[in-house]
Motif scaffolding. Structure first.
Motif, PDB file in Angstrom:
ATOM      1  N   ARG A  52      45.118  12.518  44.007  1.00 47.80           N
ATOM      2  CA  ARG A  52      46.560  12.288  43.991  1.00 47.80           C
ATOM      3  C   ARG A  52      46.882  11.192  44.998  1.00 47.80           C
ATOM      4  O   ARG A  52      46.373  11.191  46.121  1.00 47.80           O
ATOM      5  CB  ARG A  52      47.312  13.572  44.356  1.00 47.80           C
ATOM      6  N   ARG A  53      47.723  10.269  44.613  1.00 52.96           N
ATOM      7  CA  ARG A  53      48.068   9.137  45.480  1.00 52.96           C
ATOM      8  C   ARG A  53      49.073   9.602  46.534  1.00 52.96           C
ATOM      9  O   ARG A  53      50.258   9.792  46.248  1.00 52.96           O
ATOM     10  CB  ARG A  53      48.646   8.009  44.630  1.00 52.96           C
ATOM     11  N   THR A  54      48.585   9.769  47.783  1.00 51.61           N
ATOM     12  CA  THR A  54      49.445  10.360  48.812  1.00 51.61           C
ATOM     13  C   THR A  54      49.403   9.640  50.158  1.00 51.61           C
ATOM     14  O   THR A  54      50.067  10.074  51.091  1.00 51.61           O
ATOM     15  CB  THR A  54      49.054  11.826  49.065  1.00 51.61           C
ATOM     16  N   THR A  58      44.171   6.916  49.689  1.00 45.02           N
ATOM     17  CA  THR A  58      44.274   7.077  48.240  1.00 45.02           C
ATOM     18  C   THR A  58      44.986   5.883  47.599  1.00 45.02           C
ATOM     19  O   THR A  58      44.663   5.502  46.469  1.00 45.02           O
ATOM     20  CB  THR A  58      44.988   8.391  47.883  1.00 45.02           C
ATOM     21  N   ASP A  59      45.939   5.271  48.302  1.00 45.28           N
ATOM     22  CA  ASP A  59      46.553   4.039  47.787  1.00 45.28           C
ATOM     23  C   ASP A  59      45.489   2.967  47.581  1.00 45.28           C
ATOM     24  O   ASP A  59      45.443   2.292  46.542  1.00 45.28           O
ATOM     25  CB  ASP A  59      47.617   3.517  48.759  1.00 45.28           C
ATOM     26  N   PHE A  62      43.277   3.680  44.560  1.00 47.77           N
ATOM     27  CA  PHE A  62      43.913   3.370  43.282  1.00 47.77           C
ATOM     28  C   PHE A  62      43.985   1.864  43.028  1.00 47.77           C
ATOM     29  O   PHE A  62      44.052   1.427  41.878  1.00 47.77           O
ATOM     30  CB  PHE A  62      45.315   3.973  43.232  1.00 47.77           C
ATOM     31  N   GLU A  63      43.989   1.078  44.088  1.00 49.30           N
ATOM     32  CA  GLU A  63      44.071  -0.371  43.928  1.00 49.30           C
ATOM     33  C   GLU A  63      42.713  -1.016  43.665  1.00 49.30           C
ATOM     34  O   GLU A  63      42.633  -2.194  43.324  1.00 49.30           O
ATOM     35  CB  GLU A  63      44.715  -0.984  45.177  1.00 49.30           C
TER      36      GLU A  63
END
Length: 253
Positions: A52-54, A58-59, A62-63
Motif C-alpha cells: 500500500r502506498r503510504t 512505498t512511494d 511505486f515509481e
C-alpha cells in the motif's frame, strides 16, 4: 502486487521463508519499510509482496519501473506454525489488506492440498473496488477443495453478487467444526475484536486461534520499539501470535 526476482536469475528456494514472515524493503535515500511476503515457499520462482502506498519508501517503490533494483533484508519474524496446522481444518478470516499476509499460508495449503483437511476462506473489505487479488479469488469458484465466502461493507453501485455486510456475517454461511479447526486472522484492529468474540462464542479453543499483527512493525529487528507491546516485540516475537499469548494485552488487539 510486486513480483521480485533475484539479480542472478536464481530462485528463492534458499531464501527459506515461511508463510507469515516479512522482509524489509530498502531503497537508497528513502529508507526501509517492513512488508509481508504474500507468496508461499512452494512457488520459489518469484517473491511476491502486496504494497500500500503510504510513505517515502512505498512511494519510491511505486515509481520504479519493471527491472528496477532495490535491496531487501530478511526473512524476519515468526510465521504460522505450518507443521502444527497440517492435517487440520483451516479457517482464514481476513479483512481488507489483511488478506495479503494470510495469502502465503492459503496458497501454501492449496499447493499442498493433501496435507490439510477442509480449507475455508472468509474475506471482507469495505467496497468492491478494494478487493485484493480479485482474479485469484474468482478462480476459487472453479475449485471444489476450498470453501469461500466474500463480503463488502457496502455496495453503492449494486454490482456485488456476494454478501453485503461485515465479515462476521459470513460465519452464518459456513459449516464449521470448531474443535477440529484452526483459525488464522489478519485485518484492521476493529475486526479482531468482533471476529474473536464470534470464534469464542462458537467454542473455538483459544489455542486454535492465530493472528498476524504485521501492521505494527517498522525496523524489523526490535531496535526502534515501534512495535513493542507488553513484553513483546511484534517483529521478533511475531508477527504471528497465538491468541493465548496476547489475549490479555489490550494494546495488541
Amino acid at each position: 502486487m510486486f513480483q521480485l526476482k533475484l539479480e542472478d536469475g536464481g530462485t528463492w528456494e534458499s531464501f527459506g521463508h515461511q508463510p507469515g514472515q516479512f522482509i524489509e524493503v530498502s531503497i537508497f535515500g528513502k529508507g526501509e519499510a517492513p512488508i509481508s511476503i504474500c507468496s508461499p515457499p512452494t512457488r520459489p520462482d518469484t517473491l511476491e509482496i502486496c504494497v500500500r502506498r503510504t510513505g517515502k519508501v512505498t512511494d519510491a517503490l511505486f515509481e520504479m519501473g519493471k527491472g528496477s533494483t532495490f535491496h531487501i533484508r530478511g526473512p524476519y519474524g515468526r510465521g504460522f506454525p505450518v507443521d502444527k496446522l497440517k492435517g487440520q481444518k483451516l479457517l482464514f478470516v481476513a479483512g481488507g489488506l489483511g488478506l495479503a499476509p494470510l495469502r502465503s499460508l492459503l496458497l501454501y495449503a492449496l499447493d499442498k492440498r493433501k496435507e490439510f483437511d477442509d480449507i475455508i476462506l472468509m474475506y471482507g473489505t469495505n467496497n468492491p473496488e478494494n478487493v485484493l487479488f480479485k482474479y485469484e479469488l474468482l478462480s476459487f469458484f472453479d475449485r471444489d477443495d476450498i470453501q469461500y465466502h466474500y463480503s463488502v461493507d457496502r455496495d453503492d453501485e449494486g454490482i456485488w453478487k456476494q454478501y453485503v455486510g461485515v465479515v462476521t456475517g459470513l460465519f452464518d454461511k459456513a459449516v464449521l467444526f470448531p474443535f477440529a479447526t484452526h483459525a488464522v486472522l489478519c485485518g484492521p484492529p476493529i475486526m479482531y475484536r468482533f471476529v474473536l468474540q464470534k470464534l469464542l462464542s462458537l467454542s473455538f479453543p483459544e489455542e486454535h486461534i492465530f493472528m498476524s499483527l504485521e501492521r505494527m512493525m517498522k525496523c524489523g529487528v526490535g531496535k526502534c520499539g515501534h512495535c513493542a507491546f507488553g513484553d513483546k516485540y511484534c517483529c521478533i516475537d511475531g508477527p504471528v501470535f497465538p491468541f493465548t499469548e496476547i489475549e490479555k494485552m489490550k494494546e495488541a488487539i
